[in-house]
Design an enzyme around this catalytic site. Structure first.
Site, short mmCIF file in Angstrom:
data_model
loop_
_atom_site.label_atom_id
_atom_site.label_comp_id
_atom_site.label_asym_id
_atom_site.label_seq_id
_atom_site.Cartn_x
_atom_site.Cartn_y
_atom_site.Cartn_z
N ASP A 103 26.05 -29.39 -17.71
CA ASP A 103 25.24 -29.48 -16.51
C ASP A 103 25.20 -28.09 -15.90
O ASP A 103 26.24 -27.46 -15.74
CB ASP A 103 25.93 -30.45 -15.52
CG ASP A 103 24.95 -31.36 -14.84
OD1 ASP A 103 24.00 -30.83 -14.25
OD2 ASP A 103 25.14 -32.59 -14.90
N ASP A 205 20.25 -29.01 -13.01
CA ASP A 205 20.30 -29.78 -11.77
C ASP A 205 19.19 -29.34 -10.80
O ASP A 205 19.00 -28.13 -10.58
CB ASP A 205 21.68 -29.52 -11.14
CG ASP A 205 21.99 -30.44 -9.99
OD1 ASP A 205 22.10 -31.65 -10.23
OD2 ASP A 205 22.13 -29.94 -8.85
N GLU A 258 16.19 -31.66 -14.29
CA GLU A 258 16.18 -32.76 -13.32
C GLU A 258 15.11 -32.38 -12.31
O GLU A 258 15.27 -31.44 -11.53
CB GLU A 258 17.53 -32.90 -12.63
CG GLU A 258 17.60 -34.18 -11.82
CD GLU A 258 18.58 -34.12 -10.66
OE1 GLU A 258 18.93 -35.19 -10.14
OE2 GLU A 258 18.97 -33.03 -10.23
N HIS A 326 24.44 -41.09 -13.20
CA HIS A 326 25.50 -41.15 -12.19
C HIS A 326 24.95 -41.21 -10.76
O HIS A 326 25.73 -41.38 -9.82
CB HIS A 326 26.39 -39.92 -12.33
CG HIS A 326 25.64 -38.65 -12.07
ND1 HIS A 326 24.65 -38.18 -12.90
CD2 HIS A 326 25.71 -37.77 -11.04
CE1 HIS A 326 24.15 -37.07 -12.39
NE2 HIS A 326 24.77 -36.79 -11.28
N ASP A 327 23.64 -41.03 -10.59
CA ASP A 327 23.05 -41.09 -9.24
C ASP A 327 22.33 -42.41 -8.99
O ASP A 327 21.89 -42.67 -7.86
CB ASP A 327 22.02 -39.98 -9.05
CG ASP A 327 22.64 -38.60 -9.01
OD1 ASP A 327 23.82 -38.49 -8.62
OD2 ASP A 327 21.96 -37.64 -9.39
C1 NOJ Z 1 21.58 -33.96 -8.61
C2 NOJ Z 1 22.86 -34.49 -9.16
O1 NOJ Z 1 22.58 -35.39 -10.18
C3 NOJ Z 1 23.60 -35.12 -8.00
O2 NOJ Z 1 24.72 -35.85 -8.41
C4 NOJ Z 1 23.96 -34.03 -7.02
O3 NOJ Z 1 24.55 -34.60 -5.88
C5 NOJ Z 1 22.73 -33.23 -6.60
N1 NOJ Z 1 21.88 -32.92 -7.68
C6 NOJ Z 1 23.13 -31.94 -5.95
O4 NOJ Z 1 23.65 -31.07 -6.89
#
Ligand code: NOJ
Length: 551
Positions: A103, A205, A258, A326-327
């Site tokens: 990541d 990210d 992302e 994970h989000d």
């Molecule tokens: C996206 C990540 O997937 C998330 O977990 C994170 O809190 C935010 N970006 C900030 O880095």
């Protein structure tokens, strides 16, 4: 556009498995998952058919946002192990033909990073310009932007009158300034360091937000206020293209972005200009939330899930297909059924995941149908985004007790739900460790058989079904390369075809608890490649039945 050397597109069509290291496997029984734990499970991943592992951040970090707040890009967080452990992971994975993707979190650092610490201590430090320090003058804040986790995007600098710094996420995550050449070089050095170690690529990210064109006020919006000044800016394209020209074109590597708030044209621009190789689309992941504030849930409808997916399938050069991470909440909880049709619905969703065109992403535990863990209390809450949201909610609804607000919020949103420890077996803590209190509670349903151990022994398990799908995909040129043609989509079922030359595969998916009228009798049963339900009804697709057959 300049003529450029084309990198290998070996990443395409791979089965990519996301590991959230804190929750995967705790080898030293301290309550936190670790790298040695991951190494101990490589054979399991190999057996599943995984070809690439995407590791959520393992760098040194105060863990305010569980690693998405990096304080040293060149060290491994001691709770996960050492750099030697990480080298060992790369080697052990390589022996099994598995590659590691890291990541890359570069929109911001942790506020504990020495760049930021130095910038705070000394106004004349060169690191001051690595970030956005601005004076608010007579205003409350330098501008009206808000953080992605609610609340203002600016935090006051201690002991400096009227001075603030920008953070699009938590105040512990100050944003880096990509107008500064040195910042670009720092990031390139980090990438080079890991590529030279043998890392295969990076999941980038919030990458389409890194460049802030101006710091003017944003138009009124509840979420991402200011976004028109920092989402998909020309400057971001330039920075990413720099990474390619300076460094990435020299490696066999790939970048997956992302990228929320992206049109299909913009997505192709990133791909065609060699800035990113593929990216995650977000609209489908928000299909059960209201548009202006997706935390607030609305009823799940299959059309809302599939419309954006189909759009990207048809319009974007190479898509990264996912239903969980994970989000997000667990897909079987969101789009399937966790009770009567747990298995069937997890399998039907898996058919969707594997039969679409693109790289396939499986989030740890998805392959055994892990469900949301929602029994947590306010005291147990770990997720910084939920903590922020709760604070904001308390300001707005000050008359509602905090505990009640948490309950309401927790029923709609809490990233902890998908982060509970991996359920390996029925021993203490589901085999995540040897009994130490895990950083987040284990979902009790491991005692009802949602474990790898149980799934391994059951011929009809979700895990076995995933393995079949992996082998179906890896052995089928049509699934890997074929075009997709959508035949039908309603809120009850969908039908699409994958076609290559004169060969065709047809996919039918019912994502509801009800049977749906369909002339199944016309399908030659000999040609069925896989079905989420063992039995067939001549006139109906059964609840959560997904059928893949050759035409
Ligand atoms: C996206 C990540 O997937 C998330 O977990 C994170 O809190 C935010 N970006 C900030 O880095």
């Amino acid at each position: 556009m300049d003529q450029v050397k084309k990198r290998s597109d070996d990443f395409k069509n791979k089965i990519i498995y996301q590991i959230y290291p804190l929750s995967f496997c705790d080898s030293n029984n301290d309550g936190y998952g670790d790298i040695q734990g991951i190494i101990s499970k490589l054979d399991y991943l190999k057996d599943l058919g995984v070809q690439i592992i995407w590791l959520s951040p393992i760098y040194k970090s105060p863990m305010f946002d569980n690693g998405y707040d990096i304080s040293d890009y060149y060290s491994i967080n001691p709770i996960f192990g050492t750099m030697e452990d990480f080298d060992c992971l790369i080697n052990e994975a390589k022996k099994r033909d598995i590659r590691i993707v890291m990541d890359l979190v570069i929109n911001h650092t942790s506020d504990q990073h020495y760049f930021f610490q130095d910038a705070l201590k000394d106004k004349n430090s060169k690191y001051r310009d690595y970030y956005y320090f601005r004076n608010a003058g007579k205003r409350k804040y330098p501008n009206n932007w808000n953080s992605a986790f609610t609340g203002p995007a600016w935090e006051k600098v201690p002991n400096e009158d009227g001075m603030f710094y920008l953070h699009l996420y938590t105040k512990q995550q100050p944003d880096l300034n990509f107008h500064n050449e040195e910042v670009i070089k720092e990031v390139e050095n980090v990438m080079k360091f890991y590529l030279d170690k043998g890392v295969y690529g990076f999941r980038c990210d919030v990458i389409n937000q890194i460049y802030k064109t101006s710091l003017k006020n944003g138009k009124f919006r509840i979420l991402n206020r200011g976004g028109e000044h920092y989402i998909n800016q020309e400057g971001t394209h330039k920075v990413l293209r720099r990474f390619y020209d300076d460094l990435l074109s020299k490696y066999d590597t790939f970048l997956v972005g992302e990228t929320s708030n992206l049109t299909t044209d913009e997505a192709n621009k990133y791909i065609r200009n060699h800035e990113l190789d593929t990216m995650f689309e977000f609209e489908h992941a928000m299909c059960d939330g209201v548009k202006w504030f997706p935390i607030i849930k609305k009823k799940f409808k299959m059309k809302n899930l599939l419309k954006p997916i189909y759009l990207w399938q048809n319009k974007v050069d190479w898509v990264s297909v996912y239903l969980e991470n994970h989000d997000q909440r667990r897909s079987v909880t969101r789009f399937g059924d966790t009770k009567k049709y747990h298995k069937e619905s997890a399998k039907a969703l898996a058919v969707l995941l594997f039969l679409l065109k693109g790289s396939t992403y499986v989030y740890q535990g998805q392959e055994i149908g892990m469900t949301d863990y929602t029994d947590n209390t306010m005291e147990e809450m770990d997720d910084c985004a939920t903590k922020y949201a709760l604070q904001t909610a308390k300001k707005l609804f000050f008359f509602i007790p905090k505990r009640k607000l948490f309950k309401i919020l927790n029923s709609m949103y809490n990233r902890d739900h998908a982060r509970s420890p991996m359920q390996w077996d029925c021993s203490v803590n589901a085999g995540f460790n040897q009994g130490a209190k895990p950083w987040l509670k284990v979902n009790k349903n491991y005692m009802n058989g949602i474990t790898v151990e149980q799934e391994k022994d059951d011929p009809n398990s979700i895990l076995k079904f995933y393995k079949k799908l992996v082998s179906l995909k890896t052995n089928s040129e049509i699934i890997k390369k074929g075009d997709i043609k959508v035949i039908f989509l309603s809120n009850k079922y969908t039908e699409f075809e994958r076609c290559l030359d004169d060969k065709k595969i047809c996919v039918l998916i019912n994502l509801t608890k009800k049977k749906v009228k369909y002339p199944i009798a016309n399908i030659n049963k000999e040609k069925i490649l896989i079905s989420s339900v063992e039995t067939y009804d001549d006139k109906y697709l059964l609840p959560y039945q997904a059928i893949v057959y050759e035409v």
